[in-house]
Design a protein around this motif. Structure first.
Motif, PDB file in Angstrom:
ATOM      1  N   TYR A  50      27.110 -28.042  62.227  1.00 47.86           N
ATOM      2  CA  TYR A  50      28.097 -28.521  61.248  1.00 47.86           C
ATOM      3  C   TYR A  50      29.443 -27.814  61.460  1.00 47.86           C
ATOM      4  O   TYR A  50      30.504 -28.458  61.462  1.00 47.86           O
ATOM      5  CB  TYR A  50      27.596 -28.291  59.828  1.00 47.86           C
ATOM      6  N   ILE A  51      29.399 -26.495  61.659  1.00 43.11           N
ATOM      7  CA  ILE A  51      30.633 -25.726  61.866  1.00 43.11           C
ATOM      8  C   ILE A  51      31.339 -26.187  63.141  1.00 43.11           C
ATOM      9  O   ILE A  51      32.562 -26.387  63.159  1.00 43.11           O
ATOM     10  CB  ILE A  51      30.310 -24.216  61.942  1.00 43.11           C
ATOM     11  N   ILE A  52      30.561 -26.370  64.207  1.00 45.09           N
ATOM     12  CA  ILE A  52      31.144 -26.813  65.480  1.00 45.09           C
ATOM     13  C   ILE A  52      31.792 -28.187  65.334  1.00 45.09           C
ATOM     14  O   ILE A  52      32.919 -28.418  65.801  1.00 45.09           O
ATOM     15  CB  ILE A  52      30.067 -26.843  66.585  1.00 45.09           C
ATOM     16  N   LEU A  53      31.096 -29.103  64.672  1.00 46.30           N
ATOM     17  CA  LEU A  53      31.628 -30.458  64.497  1.00 46.30           C
ATOM     18  C   LEU A  53      32.892 -30.469  63.645  1.00 46.30           C
ATOM     19  O   LEU A  53      33.831 -31.225  63.921  1.00 46.30           O
ATOM     20  CB  LEU A  53      30.559 -31.357  63.859  1.00 46.30           C
ATOM     21  N   LYS A  54      32.915 -29.644  62.608  1.00 49.79           N
ATOM     22  CA  LYS A  54      34.104 -29.592  61.737  1.00 49.79           C
ATOM     23  C   LYS A  54      35.294 -29.011  62.503  1.00 49.79           C
ATOM     24  O   LYS A  54      36.424 -29.503  62.365  1.00 49.79           O
ATOM     25  CB  LYS A  54      33.807 -28.753  60.497  1.00 49.79           C
ATOM     26  N   LEU A  55      35.041 -27.969  63.305  1.00 52.80           N
ATOM     27  CA  LEU A  55      36.124 -27.358  64.069  1.00 52.80           C
ATOM     28  C   LEU A  55      36.679 -28.331  65.110  1.00 52.80           C
ATOM     29  O   LEU A  55      37.891 -28.372  65.363  1.00 52.80           O
ATOM     30  CB  LEU A  55      35.632 -26.084  64.756  1.00 52.80           C
ATOM     31  N   LEU A  56      35.778 -29.105  65.715  1.00 54.22           N
ATOM     32  CA  LEU A  56      36.197 -30.068  66.744  1.00 54.22           C
ATOM     33  C   LEU A  56      36.597 -31.422  66.146  1.00 54.22           C
ATOM     34  O   LEU A  56      37.031 -32.322  66.866  1.00 54.22           O
ATOM     35  CB  LEU A  56      35.059 -30.283  67.758  1.00 54.22           C
ATOM     36  N   GLN A  58      34.664 -33.756  65.036  1.00 46.14           N
ATOM     37  CA  GLN A  58      33.840 -34.789  65.655  1.00 46.14           C
ATOM     38  C   GLN A  58      32.707 -35.276  64.747  1.00 46.14           C
ATOM     39  O   GLN A  58      31.914 -36.114  65.163  1.00 46.14           O
ATOM     40  CB  GLN A  58      33.235 -34.251  66.960  1.00 46.14           C
ATOM     41  N   LEU A  59      32.631 -34.740  63.529  1.00 47.26           N
ATOM     42  CA  LEU A  59      31.550 -35.140  62.629  1.00 47.26           C
ATOM     43  C   LEU A  59      31.783 -36.561  62.136  1.00 47.26           C
ATOM     44  O   LEU A  59      32.826 -36.863  61.552  1.00 47.26           O
ATOM     45  CB  LEU A  59      31.462 -34.192  61.432  1.00 47.26           C
ATOM     46  N   LYS A  60      30.807 -37.433  62.380  1.00 50.84           N
ATOM     47  CA  LYS A  60      30.895 -38.816  61.930  1.00 50.84           C
ATOM     48  C   LYS A  60      30.219 -38.937  60.559  1.00 50.84           C
ATOM     49  O   LYS A  60      29.016 -38.673  60.443  1.00 50.84           O
ATOM     50  CB  LYS A  60      30.188 -39.743  62.930  1.00 50.84           C
ATOM     51  N   PRO A  61      30.949 -39.276  59.524  1.00 53.40           N
ATOM     52  CA  PRO A  61      30.346 -39.380  58.191  1.00 53.40           C
ATOM     53  C   PRO A  61      29.194 -40.381  58.183  1.00 53.40           C
ATOM     54  O   PRO A  61      29.266 -41.433  58.822  1.00 53.40           O
ATOM     55  CB  PRO A  61      31.509 -39.866  57.312  1.00 53.40           C
ATOM     56  N   MET A  62      28.144 -40.041  57.454  1.00 55.37           N
ATOM     57  CA  MET A  62      26.996 -40.934  57.374  1.00 55.37           C
ATOM     58  C   MET A  62      27.286 -42.074  56.394  1.00 55.37           C
ATOM     59  O   MET A  62      27.652 -41.839  55.243  1.00 55.37           O
ATOM     60  CB  MET A  62      25.745 -40.176  56.906  1.00 55.37           C
ATOM     61  N   LEU A  63      27.139 -43.298  56.853  1.00 49.75           N
ATOM     62  CA  LEU A  63      27.338 -44.455  55.988  1.00 49.75           C
ATOM     63  C   LEU A  63      26.112 -44.659  55.109  1.00 49.75           C
ATOM     64  O   LEU A  63      24.980 -44.390  55.515  1.00 49.75           O
ATOM     65  CB  LEU A  63      27.596 -45.702  56.836  1.00 49.75           C
ATOM     66  N   LYS A  64      26.340 -45.139  53.900  1.00 49.98           N
ATOM     67  CA  LYS A  64      25.247 -45.339  52.946  1.00 49.98           C
ATOM     68  C   LYS A  64      24.165 -46.256  53.512  1.00 49.98           C
ATOM     69  O   LYS A  64      22.967 -46.040  53.314  1.00 49.98           O
ATOM     70  CB  LYS A  64      25.803 -45.928  51.651  1.00 49.98           C
ATOM     71  N   ALA A  65      24.579 -47.273  54.246  1.00 46.28           N
ATOM     72  CA  ALA A  65      23.630 -48.246  54.800  1.00 46.28           C
ATOM     73  C   ALA A  65      22.708 -47.617  55.845  1.00 46.28           C
ATOM     74  O   ALA A  65      21.615 -48.126  56.102  1.00 46.28           O
ATOM     75  CB  ALA A  65      24.383 -49.421  55.412  1.00 46.28           C
ATOM     76  N   VAL A 180      25.620 -35.152  68.530  1.00 50.49           N
ATOM     77  CA  VAL A 180      25.646 -33.922  67.735  1.00 50.49           C
ATOM     78  C   VAL A 180      25.587 -34.232  66.245  1.00 50.49           C
ATOM     79  O   VAL A 180      24.910 -33.542  65.473  1.00 50.49           O
ATOM     80  CB  VAL A 180      26.896 -33.084  68.060  1.00 50.49           C
ATOM     81  N   SER A 181      26.261 -35.284  65.802  1.00 53.58           N
ATOM     82  CA  SER A 181      26.207 -35.675  64.394  1.00 53.58           C
ATOM     83  C   SER A 181      24.787 -36.083  63.999  1.00 53.58           C
ATOM     84  O   SER A 181      24.297 -35.722  62.913  1.00 53.58           O
ATOM     85  CB  SER A 181      27.168 -36.840  64.120  1.00 53.58           C
ATOM     86  N   ILE A 182      24.116 -36.823  64.873  1.00 49.10           N
ATOM     87  CA  ILE A 182      22.739 -37.251  64.602  1.00 49.10           C
ATOM     88  C   ILE A 182      21.825 -36.040  64.425  1.00 49.10           C
ATOM     89  O   ILE A 182      21.036 -35.961  63.472  1.00 49.10           O
ATOM     90  CB  ILE A 182      22.219 -38.148  65.742  1.00 49.10           C
ATOM     91  N   ILE A 183      21.919 -35.048  65.334  1.00 53.63           N
ATOM     92  CA  ILE A 183      21.064 -33.866  65.268  1.00 53.63           C
ATOM     93  C   ILE A 183      21.382 -33.049  64.021  1.00 53.63           C
ATOM     94  O   ILE A 183      20.478 -32.508  63.374  1.00 53.63           O
ATOM     95  CB  ILE A 183      21.230 -32.998  66.534  1.00 53.63           C
TER      96      ILE A 183
END
Length: 296
Positions: A50-56, A58-65, A180-183
């Protein structure tokens, strides 16, 4: 570097990471119970990613669907997979556990057939029988008694089933999510699945074993390497070349694990075990064999 080499490299690296995980789990057992190990490795992995994704950014928000797919993804891995692997490795050797896990590619075509209507070839069927012969050599002694407890063997096969379920659900996750977001999502949700069991069964026993530096190192390595890097490498490769082709690489795990366990843990490698490993791997390669079509 071409995409082909990136994919092959990422898949081989993921197998090396997972081979080490069978040894690290054994080392972690010296100080921690299975549920404690899983909770710590998932918590460290989820926070780190999570920290790595936020810094880069690259975190893809999870859609409700898509939430239902991530719930199911995390149920298979890490929850069901780690339940089978962690508790199973308390009862069987690292090498035997790795060989059982290496049967995943054999069942991948069956999974593809059931869920995606793919064809099952005679090579697939032959490969399953050949590899099972190798597995039997590893789990049975010369007098046909079990070399490992049946409960441990079945628990590791539960991990195999979980990995196949994970592969199917992963295909349902939309392509716009990066690996990375999936994991990160699956580890965070998996941690929630494990917490009730951890508080009920392991918290009262946390002080029962002495805490060693080697065990702490093993848990951190499991979190960073096996629960983070390995899944990222494997997910990247699988999403490009597909379930069946990616799972073929799993046959490398018992070879790497046998060598590492022999060197690090001092596990004995008998001729029967080496022959069993060779037969399992041969069966995997047979299952992937394709007869070229003749021209008309």
């Amino acid at each position: 570097m071409s995409e082909r080499f990136k994919v092959l490299g990422s898949l081989v690296l993921s197998m090396i990471c997972w081979a080490f995980s069978f040894v690290w789990i054994k080392q972690a057992f010296v100080s921690f119970n299975p549920l404690t190990i899983v909770v710590m490795r998932l918590a460290i992995s989820a926070c780190l990613l999570y920290i790595i994704l936020k810094l880069l950014r690259q975190l893809k928000p999870m859609l409700k669907a898509d939430f239902k797919w991530f719930l199911l993804l995390a149920f298979f891995e890490p929850f069901l997979y780690f339940m089978g692997e962690s508790f199973g490795l308390e009862l069987v050797s690292s090498t035997v556990g790795a060989v059982i896990v290496s049967t995943i590619p054999l069942f991948a075509p069956i999974t593809d057939r059931i869920f995606f209507k793919s064809k099952i070839s005679w090579a697939n069927i032959l490969g399953i029988f050949v590899s099972f012969a190798g597995v039997l050599m590893l789990i049975f002694k010369d007098d046909f008694s079990l070399a490992a407890p049946l409960k441990g063997i079945l628990l590791v096969f539960l991990a195999v089933f979980a990995a196949l379920g994970y592969s199917v659900v992963l295909k349902k996750v939309p392509k716009h999510y990066n690996a990375v977001s999936i994991i990160t999502f699956q580890n965070a949700i998996g941690l929630i699945y494990f917490l009730p069991l951890f508080f009920i069964y392991d918290v009262p026993k946390l002080c029962d074993k002495p805490i060693t530096g080697k065990a702490i190192y093993a848990v951190v390595a499991l979190a960073v390497v096996a629960s983070s890097l390995a899944f990222i490498f494997f997910t990247y490769g699988m999403r490009i070349i597909g379930i069946t082709k990616a799972n073929v690489f799993v046959n490398m795990i018992p070879v790497f694990t046998a060598i590492i366990a022999w060197y690090v843990l001092g596990e004995v490698l008998t001729f029967q075990m080496l022959l069993g490993i060779a037969i399992v791997i041969s069966g995997v390669f047979v299952s992937q064999f394709k007869v070229p079509k003749r021209g008309v």
